[in-house]
Design a protein around this motif. Structure first.
Motif, mmCIF file in Angstrom:
data_model
loop_
_atom_site.group_PDB
_atom_site.id
_atom_site.type_symbol
_atom_site.label_atom_id
_atom_site.label_comp_id
_atom_site.label_asym_id
_atom_site.label_seq_id
_atom_site.Cartn_x
_atom_site.Cartn_y
_atom_site.Cartn_z
ATOM 1 N N ASN A 178 35.258 26.973 55.136
ATOM 2 C CA ASN A 178 35.517 25.557 56.177
ATOM 3 C C ASN A 178 35.207 25.054 57.212
ATOM 4 O O ASN A 178 34.925 23.971 57.452
ATOM 5 C CB ASN A 178 37.046 25.417 55.375
ATOM 6 N N LYS A 179 34.446 25.921 58.230
ATOM 7 C CA LYS A 179 33.704 26.144 59.600
ATOM 8 C C LYS A 179 33.012 25.671 59.081
ATOM 9 O O LYS A 179 32.282 24.588 60.252
ATOM 10 C CB LYS A 179 33.851 26.623 60.197
ATOM 11 N N GLU A 180 31.953 26.448 58.148
ATOM 12 C CA GLU A 180 31.007 25.951 57.789
ATOM 13 C C GLU A 180 30.106 24.071 57.370
ATOM 14 O O GLU A 180 29.792 23.389 57.498
ATOM 15 C CB GLU A 180 29.953 26.565 56.508
ATOM 16 N N GLU A 181 30.719 23.975 56.622
ATOM 17 C CA GLU A 181 31.824 22.622 55.895
ATOM 18 C C GLU A 181 31.684 21.759 57.511
ATOM 19 O O GLU A 181 31.566 20.177 56.900
ATOM 20 C CB GLU A 181 32.677 22.285 54.765
ATOM 21 N N GLU A 182 32.401 21.816 58.159
ATOM 22 C CA GLU A 182 32.797 20.895 59.065
ATOM 23 C C GLU A 182 31.480 20.799 59.916
ATOM 24 O O GLU A 182 31.244 19.792 60.796
ATOM 25 C CB GLU A 182 34.228 21.502 60.290
ATOM 26 N N LYS A 183 30.995 21.623 60.241
ATOM 27 C CA LYS A 183 30.081 21.780 60.558
ATOM 28 C C LYS A 183 28.836 20.542 59.926
ATOM 29 O O LYS A 183 27.850 19.889 61.230
ATOM 30 C CB LYS A 183 28.732 22.982 61.649
ATOM 31 N N LEU A 185 29.873 18.193 57.950
ATOM 32 C CA LEU A 185 30.010 17.175 58.239
ATOM 33 C C LEU A 185 29.403 16.022 59.101
ATOM 34 O O LEU A 185 29.598 15.328 59.962
ATOM 35 C CB LEU A 185 31.456 17.057 57.621
ATOM 36 N N LYS A 186 29.775 17.008 60.352
ATOM 37 C CA LYS A 186 29.641 16.935 61.797
ATOM 38 C C LYS A 186 28.186 16.054 62.329
ATOM 39 O O LYS A 186 27.354 14.627 62.531
ATOM 40 C CB LYS A 186 30.209 17.379 63.240
ATOM 41 N N PHE A 187 26.917 17.390 61.280
ATOM 42 C CA PHE A 187 25.694 17.116 61.751
ATOM 43 C C PHE A 187 25.335 15.565 61.389
ATOM 44 O O PHE A 187 25.225 14.649 61.109
ATOM 45 C CB PHE A 187 24.802 18.369 61.236
ATOM 46 N N LEU A 188 25.965 15.868 59.398
ATOM 47 C CA LEU A 188 25.826 14.514 58.993
ATOM 48 C C LEU A 188 26.207 12.872 58.923
ATOM 49 O O LEU A 188 25.650 11.762 59.260
ATOM 50 C CB LEU A 188 26.468 14.885 57.906
ATOM 51 N N THR A 189 27.655 13.105 60.367
ATOM 52 C CA THR A 189 27.901 12.281 60.638
ATOM 53 C C THR A 189 27.286 11.275 61.743
ATOM 54 O O THR A 189 26.536 10.163 61.921
ATOM 55 C CB THR A 189 29.223 11.854 60.924
ATOM 56 N N LYS A 190 26.245 12.435 62.537
ATOM 57 C CA LYS A 190 25.272 11.929 63.598
ATOM 58 C C LYS A 190 24.475 11.370 63.169
ATOM 59 O O LYS A 190 22.997 11.013 63.784
ATOM 60 C CB LYS A 190 25.233 13.306 64.317
#
Length: 190
Positions: A178-183, A185-190
């Motif tokens: 889950n932590k890796e997925e959140e990272k 997602l944050k990267f892709l949204t930037k």
């Protein structure tokens, strides 16, 4: 900014050292998922301490308190050579030895705590950011609780440090995913 209490402050430790109303030589606190009591401190018990430290880091954090007797939890304190050994504990050397047996690196702190004219050794273990801490080297000893086995993962269950069970290991794996997925997602949204 979040206000966090130092886990080795007088306020934090005084809560662990509350004494019994009926017997002022005993403390109320029992061993649990965040506290382990040891009657004394010795460099010879390092493998046992490492196992407990890893189990706290893999769960949520915890304290090893040296100078508390078993059944009842009597206030003994550390004296003479045992106190000198604990007070002479070198953070860099202890961490190096801990890293020799466990990865990733486990963060910890220690203090000598004065209470009722006695001195107690306290080690506080911080929770790992990236769990689990895995044993990477064998340490054989005739007593099982002094041995370490390569590949073992220790976890805190109640007042015991033991090999992790499937359910808790799966939870750690899911949390990491889950932590890796959140990272990402944050990267892709930037």
């Amino acid at each position: 900014m979040m206000n966090t209490i130092d886990p080795l402050s007088d306020d934090a430790l005084s809560d662990l050292f509350r004494i019994s109303d009926s017997d002022t030589t005993r403390i109320i606190k029992r061993e649990d998922s965040r506290v382990e009591f040891k009657t004394s401190y010795s460099h010879a018990g390092m493998a046992e301490y490492f196992r407990t430290i890893a189990s706290f880091a893999n769960k949520e954090s915890g304290y090893i308190i040296f100078g508390i007797g078993n059944n009842p939890r009597s206030l003994i304190g550390l004296k003479n050579k045992k106190l000198e050994q604990f007070e002479g504990l070198k953070t860099e050397e202890f961490t190096k030895n801990l890293c020799e047996y466990f990865a990733p690196e486990i963060k910890w702190s220690h203090v000598t705590y004065d209470f009722l004219n006695l001195k107690f050794g306290v080690i506080y273990v911080y929770p790992l950011e990236q769990k689990p801490a895995v044993c990477k080297k064998v340490y054989d000893h005739p007593k099982e609780n002094y041995s370490l086995k390569e590949g073992d993962i220790y976890y805190r269950y109640g007042g015991r440090s033991e090999k992790i069970h499937y359910t808790e290991l799966l939870k750690i794996i899911d949390e990491n995913r889950n932590k890796e997925e959140e990272k990402w997602l944050k990267f892709l949204t930037k």
